[in-house]
Design a protein around this motif. Sequence first.
Motif: not given
Length: 380
Positions: A319-342
């Motif tokens: 993914f590009t940083d646009g995805l993680s920055e977008w998630l950071e607006e609602d989640y404190e840890d974007a990477i953890a959110r990505l991992i749990s969803t994956l």
Amino acid sequence: MKIAVVDDNQTNLMIIEKILRKAGYNRLVLLTSAKELYQCLQLDAVNAEEVQFDLILMDLMMPEIDGMEACRTVLADERYSDLPIIFVTAMGDSNKMAEAMDAGALDYVLKPINKVELLARIRSVLRLKQEKDLRKERDKRLQYELDLAKQVQGSILSDPIEEEDVTISAIYKPSFELAGDLYAWYPISEHRYGVILLDMMGHGISSSLVCMYIYSALKDTITGMSDPEKVMKELNRRMYQLQMPDHLINYYFTAIYLVLDTETQTIEYVNAGHPAGIAIVDDEVKLLTDGCCALGFFEDIDVTKGVIPYKQGARTLLFTDGLSEWLEEDYEDAIARLISTLQEKDMDNPDSFLHQLQPSMEPHAAPKDDLCLVMISTNV
């Protein structure tokens, strides 16, 4: 050149007409009220060839509908928003004239009319209109070229792969008409696939052009060299060729490139300054962090290749940083959110993955930054 003259006083109409005709402005429409002007503009909407004004000269003080209200009404219509209006008025109140200009008029002439002044102001306003018309035409041509470039850019993105042993697909949401993100994948051999995701510095036309330059080298580089270390060094060499010492801005890009071998069951990769990809390998989380700096900064770079073996299958997210920055607006840890969803079952479709990340996101909403993700799933 067609000019509308609006004044409830017939004498004023006659004076202005005489001045204009003597100056060579012969296509005149004389109107006695704002209502008549509205009627003419309605005719214009039906038959543009019959009535098409290039300029309106309008009295400020008129019964029923004054010039101020008429000016606002006319300019509020998108079709006439650039139509120049000059007030011709006996009112010398500076506050009123300031209000009239705020209503959208480009200029004003005081009565009694000074012929030289009137013609000079008309010429000035018409020059401004001509410049606006030329700019609109240039903008129209530029928009056409941007639309064409967007189509070309979209056409080069790789189509999904659905084979017996692997599935590769992506989702792409550019924040601008032309974006700086690019993904591609190519079969290298019967069981090997080269996949790359890159993020060019900046946005717009310049970044898109540099992206196209790199894209022109991708297929031959990936299929010819395949090895992640060699591919990244070659892309860096090509990117460094664009650098110009006398320019303040030099382009570079981050990227992550991997080779998936479904026969040996390995993922070889290099991360060039890009957000770490995530691989779920045999139910274990692996971050794709090994690699080098972003490409294009230096003539020579040191590259470290990462190798991830798997036995029971692998699911990989780039993914590009646009995805993680977008998630950071609602989640404190974007990477953890990505991992749990994956890690969720049957999560191998990018659209479903994105919806699961943010159910509230509208399907066609444009993100603040280019947003791109690539999903690779092996079938064992």
